[in-house]
Design a protein around this motif. Sequence first.
Motif, short mmCIF file in Angstrom:
data_model
loop_
_atom_site.label_atom_id
_atom_site.label_comp_id
_atom_site.label_asym_id
_atom_site.label_seq_id
_atom_site.Cartn_x
_atom_site.Cartn_y
_atom_site.Cartn_z
N ALA A 1 11.12 19.15 -17.12
CA ALA A 1 11.47 17.92 -17.84
C ALA A 1 12.20 16.92 -16.96
N GLU A 2 13.19 17.38 -16.18
CA GLU A 2 13.99 16.47 -15.36
C GLU A 2 13.12 15.68 -14.40
N TRP A 3 12.20 16.37 -13.73
CA TRP A 3 11.36 15.69 -12.74
C TRP A 3 10.25 14.88 -13.38
N PHE A 4 9.84 15.24 -14.59
CA PHE A 4 8.87 14.43 -15.30
C PHE A 4 9.42 13.02 -15.52
N TYR A 5 10.64 12.95 -16.05
CA TYR A 5 11.22 11.63 -16.31
C TYR A 5 11.56 10.90 -15.02
N ARG A 6 11.93 11.65 -14.00
CA ARG A 6 12.23 11.03 -12.70
C ARG A 6 10.97 10.39 -12.11
N PHE A 7 9.87 11.14 -12.15
CA PHE A 7 8.63 10.59 -11.61
C PHE A 7 8.07 9.48 -12.50
N LEU A 8 8.38 9.52 -13.78
CA LEU A 8 7.97 8.43 -14.66
C LEU A 8 8.66 7.13 -14.23
N THR A 9 9.93 7.21 -13.85
CA THR A 9 10.66 6.04 -13.35
C THR A 9 10.09 5.58 -12.01
N VAL A 10 9.82 6.54 -11.12
CA VAL A 10 9.21 6.22 -9.83
C VAL A 10 7.88 5.51 -10.02
N HIS A 11 7.07 6.05 -10.92
CA HIS A 11 5.74 5.48 -11.18
C HIS A 11 5.86 4.03 -11.67
N GLY A 12 6.76 3.80 -12.62
CA GLY A 12 6.90 2.47 -13.18
C GLY A 12 7.29 1.43 -12.14
N PHE A 13 8.32 1.72 -11.37
CA PHE A 13 8.80 0.72 -10.42
C PHE A 13 7.82 0.49 -9.27
N ASN A 14 7.22 1.54 -8.76
CA ASN A 14 6.34 1.37 -7.61
C ASN A 14 4.99 0.76 -7.98
N MET A 15 4.48 1.10 -9.15
CA MET A 15 3.19 0.55 -9.55
C MET A 15 3.32 -0.83 -10.19
N LEU A 16 4.27 -1.00 -11.09
CA LEU A 16 4.37 -2.25 -11.83
C LEU A 16 5.11 -3.34 -11.07
N ILE A 17 5.99 -2.97 -10.15
CA ILE A 17 6.81 -3.97 -9.46
C ILE A 17 6.47 -4.03 -7.97
N PHE A 18 6.72 -2.97 -7.24
CA PHE A 18 6.67 -3.05 -5.78
C PHE A 18 5.25 -3.27 -5.25
N VAL B 1 0.83 -1.20 0.00
CA VAL B 1 0.00 0.00 0.00
C VAL B 1 0.87 1.26 0.00
N VAL B 2 1.99 1.24 0.72
CA VAL B 2 2.93 2.37 0.69
C VAL B 2 3.45 2.59 -0.73
N SER B 3 3.81 1.50 -1.40
CA SER B 3 4.30 1.58 -2.78
C SER B 3 3.21 2.12 -3.70
N LEU B 4 1.98 1.67 -3.46
CA LEU B 4 0.86 2.15 -4.26
C LEU B 4 0.69 3.66 -4.11
N LEU B 5 0.84 4.15 -2.89
CA LEU B 5 0.72 5.59 -2.66
C LEU B 5 1.82 6.36 -3.37
N ILE B 6 3.07 5.88 -3.27
CA ILE B 6 4.18 6.55 -3.95
C ILE B 6 3.95 6.58 -5.46
N GLY B 7 3.57 5.42 -6.00
CA GLY B 7 3.32 5.34 -7.44
C GLY B 7 2.15 6.19 -7.87
N ALA B 8 1.12 6.30 -7.01
CA ALA B 8 -0.06 7.10 -7.35
C ALA B 8 0.26 8.59 -7.37
N ILE B 9 1.06 9.05 -6.42
CA ILE B 9 1.46 10.47 -6.41
C ILE B 9 2.25 10.79 -7.67
N ALA B 10 3.16 9.88 -8.04
CA ALA B 10 3.91 10.08 -9.28
C ALA B 10 2.97 10.10 -10.48
#
Length: 572
Positions: free
Chosen positions: A69-86, A43-52
Amino acid sequence: MSSIAGFLKGNFLPGQSRSCDTTGLPVCNTASLYIRLNAVIAVVSLLIGAIAAILIALTRWPAVHLLPAEWFYRFLTVHGFNMLIFWIIFLEIGILYFVATTLLNSRLFSKAIAAISFALMLIGMIMVNAMIFTGQADVLFTSYVPLMAHPLFYLGIILFAVGALLGVANFFLTIHIARRDKTYEGPFPLVVFGAITAAVIAVVTILHGAVVLIPTLLWSAGLLETIDPGFYRVVWWGLGHMSQQINVAAMISVWYFMFSLIVGAKPLNHAVCRGAFILYILFINLASAHHLLVDPGVSTEWKIWNTSYAMYLAVLASMLHGFTVPGALEVAMRKKGYRQGLFGWLAAAPWSNPGFSGVFMAMVMFGFIGGITGVTIGTEQISIITHNTLKLPAHFHGTVVAGTTLTFMALAYYVVPLIFQKDWYAKGLLRLQPYIFAIGIFTVIIGMQFAGSAGIPRRHWDISFAGTPIPITPMESGWLALVGIGGVIAFLGLLIFLLATVATVFFGRSNKGRPMEDWGGVKDISAGAGTWTKEDDHKTPGTWALVMILLTCFVVYFFANWKALADVWWVH
């Protein structure tokens, strides 16, 4: 619940288990502890991924364009790992522990392995997120070579994968002792068989990860001079795509479980259902090739084989489940007396029960959106014009988000009271939560789908390309606005779920010593509905109609894409 498994005797020592006050099923205390821990971090990972996710959606909306731009791609990476994996894999480890112990009446094999597994996964998750947020892993979810991240990023992924592998091993060893001690009767329940399928795919997936990420870690640390990018892409997708097929097998297992729990549905044919799960094991890895159809380093013959015969056999598995799951629901409802017309059984279903509504909407969106778009963009020719557009994330948001995430939310409405022994807060609002989330994510997908059809690229911060003279039409901006609006609605639905879950787990009223509060099922009115024969157990006219509608939608969508392809083929 008696339809799920029959029991002989458990292999518990005194104090190792308790009996569920609602179902009467055994709950292993050790498994319960690690189900809770994995669920909390999920659920913590879901929250992190959802904010991203909401930040990304508001950036893709041209009128808002929130992030630099820099933070867009950074949050895109955060979103992918936390939602798809963690989020998903933490929860899936909990599901494996649940089905191996509660549904097989067995103790968990090893508390020590569970502890080490959880610790490694948690450390890995923290390391990966730390590297991304500190700007040392701006490599997106695929982290394609020659993009390079800090060695701790790759080490974090490896530690998480090893932890998950230990959790899977604990699951298999628990099944071994359940068989050895004869804690259940007959063959494995179908839900357990589906979980075994997910676990087998997980082992193959993690082995792919080891093959590709261990050398990449050494390369990042300066111990290897180079990594071949073509080799990396091919093997990485054995990790990246199959990890989502773990989700599919687990998700479909949950569908069978939830419909059995809520309306007493039984599989129409166990052999067919089990055969469909086996098809996933045999062919889903080959279907990973559809991510490589625009890769010049892979031969045309290999692409054609993997995206025709091999992929269709994997798709066949989903088509079989797409009939047997709603078919089982239809038979159960008709048996209870709801036999009016083609869809009287569906109209009478418990739509105010979030466990039911969430699973049914997930099933529909997975099939009509994820399935249809996946098969279509998985053909070599169409992939050429769709792969690097927003049509691709539209597809996997239809599978992983509309399908898996919504399914796991629905499961939580029953598992939280069972495992945490707490009654839900705000039940009236939670009856609406699946609908809010489904409407939001459907809007996101529609926006992505049509924006992608217009050629809008995925993973791109600025569709105007920083003011270059590339015309962006108001319609294209409108589709991206739908992505932003849908993201806000989906985030609201997800936030309701998260806040209610936290409030329930930490502050909810205890249900120890009494049954959990019922979400509402279906009354049996069969006494006045006429006789029911054995032949009626296999009559599913409503499901056949739904399947025909699905196939019609598929044909229309498929040939619409071929028309779009023909528009770019100028023949002289």
